[in-house]
Every structure is written in C-alpha cells, then in structure tokens.
Design a protein around this motif. Structure first.
Motif, PDB file in Angstrom:
ATOM      1  N   PHE A  57     -15.272 -30.907  -1.836  1.00 21.91           N
ATOM      2  CA  PHE A  57     -14.662 -31.553  -2.900  1.00 21.91           C
ATOM      3  C   PHE A  57     -13.902 -30.457  -3.978  1.00 21.91           C
ATOM      4  CE2 PHE A  57     -14.214 -34.210  -6.538  1.00 21.91           C
ATOM      5  CZ  PHE A  57     -14.467 -35.689  -6.258  1.00 21.91           C
ATOM      6  N   SER A  58     -14.710 -29.354  -4.223  1.00 24.03           N
ATOM      7  CA  SER A  58     -14.243 -28.490  -5.084  1.00 24.03           C
ATOM      8  C   SER A  58     -13.207 -27.731  -4.492  1.00 24.03           C
ATOM      9  CB  SER A  58     -15.649 -27.366  -5.324  1.00 24.03           C
ATOM     10  OG  SER A  58     -16.122 -26.735  -4.313  1.00 24.03           O
ATOM     11  N   GLY A  59     -13.050 -27.611  -3.252  1.00 24.86           N
ATOM     12  CA  GLY A  59     -11.929 -26.823  -2.510  1.00 24.86           C
ATOM     13  C   GLY A  59     -10.794 -27.857  -2.946  1.00 24.86           C
ATOM     14  N   ILE A  60     -10.834 -29.099  -2.658  1.00 25.12           N
ATOM     15  CA  ILE A  60      -9.550 -29.857  -2.877  1.00 25.12           C
ATOM     16  C   ILE A  60      -9.235 -29.945  -4.159  1.00 25.12           C
ATOM     17  CG2 ILE A  60      -8.993 -32.386  -3.003  1.00 25.12           C
ATOM     18  CD1 ILE A  60     -10.847 -32.755  -0.456  1.00 25.12           C
ATOM     19  N   MET A  61     -10.147 -29.795  -5.167  1.00 23.30           N
ATOM     20  CA  MET A  61      -9.800 -29.696  -6.692  1.00 23.30           C
ATOM     21  C   MET A  61      -9.067 -28.270  -6.750  1.00 23.30           C
ATOM     22  SD  MET A  61     -13.514 -30.911  -8.247  1.00 23.30           S
ATOM     23  CE  MET A  61     -13.137 -30.147  -9.681  1.00 23.30           C
ATOM     24  N   LEU A  62      -9.212 -27.190  -6.186  1.00 27.09           N
ATOM     25  CA  LEU A  62      -8.645 -26.096  -6.774  1.00 27.09           C
ATOM     26  C   LEU A  62      -7.289 -25.940  -5.849  1.00 27.09           C
ATOM     27  CD1 LEU A  62     -11.701 -23.566  -5.785  1.00 27.09           C
ATOM     28  CD2 LEU A  62     -10.339 -23.640  -7.921  1.00 27.09           C
ATOM     29  N   LEU A  63      -7.271 -26.880  -4.695  1.00 24.54           N
ATOM     30  CA  LEU A  63      -5.804 -27.025  -4.058  1.00 24.54           C
ATOM     31  C   LEU A  63      -4.843 -27.600  -4.801  1.00 24.54           C
ATOM     32  CD1 LEU A  63      -6.451 -28.306  -0.555  1.00 24.54           C
ATOM     33  CD2 LEU A  63      -5.729 -26.044  -1.176  1.00 24.54           C
ATOM     34  N   GLU A  64      -5.105 -28.217  -5.954  1.00 28.24           N
ATOM     35  CA  GLU A  64      -4.009 -28.742  -6.825  1.00 28.24           C
ATOM     36  C   GLU A  64      -3.567 -27.605  -7.590  1.00 28.24           C
ATOM     37  OE1 GLU A  64      -3.393 -32.242  -8.038  1.00 28.24           O
ATOM     38  OE2 GLU A  64      -3.992 -32.019  -5.710  1.00 28.24           O
ATOM     39  N   ASP A  65      -4.208 -26.695  -7.941  1.00 28.15           N
ATOM     40  CA  ASP A  65      -3.606 -25.525  -8.747  1.00 28.15           C
ATOM     41  C   ASP A  65      -2.614 -24.714  -7.723  1.00 28.15           C
ATOM     42  OD1 ASP A  65      -4.817 -25.937 -10.953  1.00 28.15           O
ATOM     43  OD2 ASP A  65      -6.261 -24.274 -11.052  1.00 28.15           O
ATOM     44  N   LEU A  66      -2.932 -24.820  -6.408  1.00 26.08           N
ATOM     45  CA  LEU A  66      -2.035 -23.902  -5.338  1.00 26.08           C
ATOM     46  C   LEU A  66      -0.836 -24.981  -5.281  1.00 26.08           C
ATOM     47  CD1 LEU A  66      -1.393 -21.794  -3.200  1.00 26.08           C
ATOM     48  CD2 LEU A  66      -2.995 -23.077  -1.644  1.00 26.08           C
ATOM     49  N   LEU A  67      -1.112 -26.350  -5.323  1.00 25.64           N
ATOM     50  CA  LEU A  67      -0.076 -27.379  -5.081  1.00 25.64           C
ATOM     51  C   LEU A  67       0.759 -27.277  -6.252  1.00 25.64           C
ATOM     52  CD1 LEU A  67       1.040 -29.579  -3.127  1.00 25.64           C
ATOM     53  CD2 LEU A  67      -0.429 -31.238  -4.241  1.00 25.64           C
ATOM     54  N   TYR A  68       0.373 -27.181  -7.309  1.00 26.97           N
ATOM     55  CA  TYR A  68       1.484 -26.839  -8.553  1.00 26.97           C
ATOM     56  C   TYR A  68       2.375 -25.544  -8.352  1.00 26.97           C
ATOM     57  CZ  TYR A  68       3.046 -25.623 -13.297  1.00 26.97           C
ATOM     58  OH  TYR A  68       3.744 -25.559 -14.402  1.00 26.97           O
ATOM     59  N   GLN A  69       1.911 -24.599  -7.858  1.00 24.43           N
ATOM     60  CA  GLN A  69       2.787 -23.170  -7.411  1.00 24.43           C
ATOM     61  C   GLN A  69       3.938 -23.663  -6.466  1.00 24.43           C
ATOM     62  OE1 GLN A  69       2.754 -20.430  -9.425  1.00 24.43           O
ATOM     63  NE2 GLN A  69       1.078 -21.568 -10.494  1.00 24.43           N
ATOM     64  N   ILE A  70       3.227 -24.216  -5.361  1.00 26.61           N
ATOM     65  CA  ILE A  70       4.189 -24.726  -4.186  1.00 26.61           C
ATOM     66  C   ILE A  70       5.286 -25.547  -4.776  1.00 26.61           C
ATOM     67  CG2 ILE A  70       4.482 -26.110  -2.244  1.00 26.61           C
ATOM     68  CD1 ILE A  70       1.490 -24.883  -1.410  1.00 26.61           C
ATOM     69  N   GLU A  71       4.776 -26.712  -5.419  1.00 29.72           N
ATOM     70  CA  GLU A  71       5.886 -27.627  -5.942  1.00 29.72           C
ATOM     71  C   GLU A  71       6.830 -27.118  -6.933  1.00 29.72           C
ATOM     72  OE1 GLU A  71       3.839 -31.355  -6.737  1.00 29.72           O
ATOM     73  OE2 GLU A  71       3.640 -31.914  -4.760  1.00 29.72           O
ATOM     74  N   LEU A  72       6.021 -26.107  -7.959  1.00 29.51           N
ATOM     75  CA  LEU A  72       7.070 -25.546  -8.929  1.00 29.51           C
ATOM     76  C   LEU A  72       7.994 -24.910  -8.400  1.00 29.51           C
ATOM     77  CD1 LEU A  72       7.546 -24.896 -11.845  1.00 29.51           C
ATOM     78  CD2 LEU A  72       5.818 -22.856 -11.569  1.00 29.51           C
ATOM     79  N   GLU A  73       7.995 -23.973  -7.287  1.00 25.79           N
ATOM     80  CA  GLU A  73       8.993 -23.357  -6.629  1.00 25.79           C
ATOM     81  C   GLU A  73       9.975 -24.308  -6.003  1.00 25.79           C
ATOM     82  OE1 GLU A  73       7.045 -20.867  -3.710  1.00 25.79           O
ATOM     83  OE2 GLU A  73       6.100 -19.753  -5.153  1.00 25.79           O
ATOM     84  N   GLN A 101      -0.249 -22.178   4.737  1.00 25.21           N
ATOM     85  CA  GLN A 101       0.377 -21.773   5.617  1.00 25.21           C
ATOM     86  C   GLN A 101       0.837 -19.921   5.126  1.00 25.21           C
ATOM     87  OE1 GLN A 101       1.517 -23.287   8.594  1.00 25.21           O
ATOM     88  NE2 GLN A 101      -0.354 -24.692   7.836  1.00 25.21           N
ATOM     89  N   SER A 102       0.838 -19.649   3.804  1.00 29.13           N
ATOM     90  CA  SER A 102       1.216 -18.332   3.676  1.00 29.13           C
ATOM     91  C   SER A 102       0.883 -17.851   2.592  1.00 29.13           C
ATOM     92  CB  SER A 102       2.889 -18.052   3.634  1.00 29.13           C
ATOM     93  OG  SER A 102       3.236 -19.105   2.638  1.00 29.13           O
ATOM     94  N   GLY A 103       0.847 -16.618   2.167  1.00 26.35           N
ATOM     95  CA  GLY A 103       0.542 -16.082   0.835  1.00 26.35           C
ATOM     96  C   GLY A 103      -0.900 -15.546   0.937  1.00 26.35           C
ATOM     97  N   ARG A 104      -1.441 -15.466  -0.085  1.00 30.13           N
ATOM     98  CA  ARG A 104      -2.852 -14.972  -0.508  1.00 30.13           C
ATOM     99  C   ARG A 104      -3.936 -15.987   0.097  1.00 30.13           C
ATOM    100  NH1 ARG A 104      -5.336 -11.943  -4.896  1.00 30.13           N
ATOM    101  NH2 ARG A 104      -7.434 -12.642  -5.153  1.00 30.13           N
ATOM    102  N   TYR A 105      -3.963 -17.046   0.208  1.00 31.42           N
ATOM    103  CA  TYR A 105      -4.825 -17.865   0.718  1.00 31.42           C
ATOM    104  C   TYR A 105      -4.505 -18.483   1.932  1.00 31.42           C
ATOM    105  CZ  TYR A 105      -6.137 -17.688  -4.083  1.00 31.42           C
ATOM    106  OH  TYR A 105      -6.763 -17.207  -5.442  1.00 31.42           O
ATOM    107  N   ALA A 106      -3.612 -17.908   2.723  1.00 32.99           N
ATOM    108  CA  ALA A 106      -3.140 -18.412   4.113  1.00 32.99           C
ATOM    109  C   ALA A 106      -4.418 -18.495   4.970  1.00 32.99           C
ATOM    110  CB  ALA A 106      -2.222 -17.611   4.792  1.00 32.99           C
ATOM    111  N   GLY A 107      -4.474 -19.864   5.610  1.00 29.64           N
ATOM    112  CA  GLY A 107      -5.465 -20.107   6.478  1.00 29.64           C
ATOM    113  C   GLY A 107      -6.531 -20.870   6.024  1.00 29.64           C
ATOM    114  N   LEU A 108      -6.571 -21.083   4.754  1.00 31.05           N
ATOM    115  CA  LEU A 108      -7.632 -21.931   3.858  1.00 31.05           C
ATOM    116  C   LEU A 108      -7.545 -23.284   4.307  1.00 31.05           C
ATOM    117  CD1 LEU A 108      -9.071 -21.232   0.323  1.00 31.05           C
ATOM    118  CD2 LEU A 108      -8.218 -23.549   1.005  1.00 31.05           C
ATOM    119  N   LYS A 109      -8.560 -23.929   4.696  1.00 30.69           N
ATOM    120  CA  LYS A 109      -8.638 -25.365   4.895  1.00 30.69           C
ATOM    121  C   LYS A 109      -9.947 -25.859   4.161  1.00 30.69           C
ATOM    122  CE  LYS A 109      -7.481 -27.097   8.773  1.00 30.69           C
ATOM    123  NZ  LYS A 109      -7.504 -27.732  10.324  1.00 30.69           N
ATOM    124  N   ALA A 110      -9.673 -27.179   2.977  1.00 28.68           N
ATOM    125  CA  ALA A 110     -10.704 -27.717   2.521  1.00 28.68           C
ATOM    126  C   ALA A 110     -11.348 -28.713   3.401  1.00 28.68           C
ATOM    127  CB  ALA A 110     -10.077 -28.465   1.234  1.00 28.68           C
TER     128      ALA A 110
END
Length: 364
Positions: free
Chosen positions: A111-127, A201-210
């Motif tokens: 659950f907390s991993g999925i919450m943290l993914l939102e911040d990562l998703l923000y960066q992906i979608e901002l780009e 898929q890439s970057g600092r957290y490449a390989g992470l799965k919630a």
C-alpha cells in the motif's frame, strides 16, 4: 536424572506450559487482541486531530460514504475523509500507525509503495506533458497531473473506535482498503490495489515493483494445468479491459467460470492456495486466517479459477478466483500497469455482521 530436553528448574516448564496455553487460545481470542490494537491506533490518530479535522474524518457507520472509493485519480472521485497532505507530521505518523495495526507487513509495504509511486508517476507524466505542446496548454491535463500526489490518500473513520461495531478506510488513486471491526472480528474487503508503473523501467528506482507477486502466482497456477485443464480455465483469448467487480460493480458477476478446484491435483491446489494467500495476507495474519477458515467452511471444492488472454508474463492477461466467500481478480492493464481486487461476496464492508447494505458509488 534428567531426561533429554527437560529442565531441572521451574522456568523451563513454565515456558512450555505458557506456550501450550497460547496454542490452545482460540483464534477469536487473537482476533479480539488485534481488534483492540486497531481500535487503540484509531483513537490515537483521532486524538491528534483538530475539531475541524475530526469532523471531516469521523463519519456515521451507516453512511454510504463507506462505499465511496475508486481506483481513479482523486480529481475524478474524491474519497471521503482527510487527505494525508492536509495532516501535520504527527498526524501522518499516527495514520501510518493505524495502517500498520490493520495490515500485515506485506500489505503495508504494498500500500505504501503504491502511494509512493504517485510521486514517481507525477515526474513521468510531467516530462510527457512538457514534451507535448497540445497537452502542455491543457488545463485538464494539468489538473490530472497535480492529482498524482502521495498526499492524495484520505483516511476516514466510521463509528467510534472501541465500540462493538466500527470501521475505517484509506483510499486514493490505485489503492483503497476498507476495514470493519465487529465484536472482535475484522473484515478487510473490498481491497483494491493497482500499480503504474508496474515495474519502474529506468532511473534511480529502476526495477522497483509495488505488486511483486500477484501476476507471477497466477502464471504459475495456469502453467501447472495440463492441456485439458487449461482449455477449461481459458474463457477468452484476450484479457479483460479491467477487473469486473471494481467500484460500483460488486455482485455483477453471474455464474462461476473456468475450472473448478475439485478438478485440480494436490500440487495444483497448493498453488491455488498460494494465489489466495498472496491476497488475503495483505491484511493482518489473524484476519487472513479467519477468511481462509470462511473459504474452507464454504468449501474449497466450490472455488473456481479462470483465465483470459495469453499465458505470458510479459503480455496482457486476466485471472479470477471465485467462490462463495472469495473473489480475487487480477488484470494486467498493459505491459506495465496492473489492477487487483479482493472481495468477500457475502461480507464486504462487514455487511453480513452489521446487517447493513451499503450502496457503492459507480464512477463514470
């Protein structure tokens, strides 16, 4: 003379007797202890809130807001309660303590991993947004982007913690968990989780799965079936668009489909149990075992397994485990986005215990 494994002092026998007594303690006793811990954590959380915040969080137990949740971004469906982003540090810590009191370590991590993914998703979608002139100038696109936020998960409490019957919920994009406490029993359905990206898929957290294993355990069970069994289990050549009994669609499935558990070998039944336990053990383990007991009492022979799409861990696929006391759905939305839901067909929101039917909100 001392026999092997015995102790000449009283402490050894005391430990043995205490262990034996704990083994004889009924499961209900463990559940009541866990229910008290959840109640204490909820009360501690409420104590950190201002009067205004508490009025936002505290909702009547019989309110249909209990059934308001969605996998959609909060800009589309706002869950009731107080958002984490509107809490101070003390309140956030208390909210997380409530999550840990109610979930297992694996459930809390997911659950907390999925919450943290939102911040990562923000960066992906901002780009992506900045790279598109059309979307860059879209107010709607900007609004959706700003909803991708770890703080956009709302906590709500229904009734009074410590009462015979009460509940609580945390909900936001891709994660919603509903808990009911009734006379020491704990229900944890419906629970919805989704991950995007499913694997970074890439970057600092490449390989992470919630959600690390939900797809894998389904693939393992399907691959264990022989050709004839697979023909029974496979009900469609393409994956479903999404889970069928998502928010607002509960009890929308008709007959069971696929292959019945009674047609599985002992090894395949073991794999079916692994699938079910992967989902149930997101809740605290006493609650998970109580749900497993409910499935057993209803009959494992009444549980069915079905599959849609290719049996390909890199492709789009869907599977379902469905019986009188369990509904699990997993859907690979695309190569890197998945959804899952677990429900109890007879006791979502603790309705069987509370004698109350809640109207789910159906997001458009």
């Amino acid at each position: 003379m001392t026999t092997h494994g015995s102790s000449t002092n009283g402490h050894g026998w005391t430990a043995v007797l205490l262990c034996a007594a704990s083994l004889m303690l009924p499961l209900q006793g463990f559940a009541e202890t866990r229910a008290q811990a959840i109640s204490d954590a909820a009360s501690a959380f409420l104590a950190t809130l201002s009067d205004a915040q508490r009025s936002t969080v505290a909702i009547a137990l019989d309110s249909d807001e209990r059934a308001t949740w969605s996998n959609l971004p909060t800009v589309m469906v706002r869950p009731p309660g107080l958002f984490l982003k509107d809490m101070n540090d003390e309140q956030k810590r208390a909210a997380h303590a409530l999550m840990r009191a109610t979930m297992s370590s694996q459930g809390y991590a997911k659950f907390s991993g999925i919450m943290l993914l939102e911040d990562l998703l923000y960066q992906i979608e901002l780009e992506e947004l900045e790279a598109s002139e059309t979307r860059r100038n879209s107010a709607t696109a900007r609004e959706f982007l700003e909803s991708r936020d770890y703080g956009n998960y709302a906590v709500s409490i229904y009734g009074s913690p410590g009462a015979a019957d009460w509940g609580w919920k945390i909900a936001g994009h891709h994660a919603a968990a509903n808990f009911t406490i009734s006379d020491g029993r704990i229900a944890f359905t419906p629970t919805f989780l989704g991950s995007n990206p499913m694997e970074v898929q890439s970057g600092r957290y490449a390989g992470l799965k919630a959600l690390a294993h939900e797809g894998d355990v389904g693939i393992a069970l399907m691959r264990s079936l022989d050709a004839g069994q697979q023909r029974k289990a496979l009900v469609a050549d393409s994956a479903a668009r999404d889970v069928f009994e998502g928010p607002g669609r509960r009890q929308s499935l008709g007959d069971y489909e696929g292959i019945a558990a009674k047609e599985l070998t002992a090894e395949q039944m073991h794999l079916l149990h692994r699938v079910v336990e992967e989902y149930l053990h997101n809740a605290d383990h006493d609650s998970a075992h109580a749900q497993l007991d409910a499935i057993r009492d209803a009959g494992w022979d009444k549980v069915w397994f079905s599959w849609r799409g290719p049996v390909d861990p890199d492709g789009r696929f869907y599977y379902r485990v469905h019986g009188p006391r369990i509904l699990i759905e997993y859907n690979r939305q695309n190569a890197n986005h998945d959804h899952m839901i677990v429900r109890d067909p007879t006791n979502d929101y603790g309705e069987d215990w509370l004698g109350k039917h809640y109207e789910e909100h159906h997001p458009e």
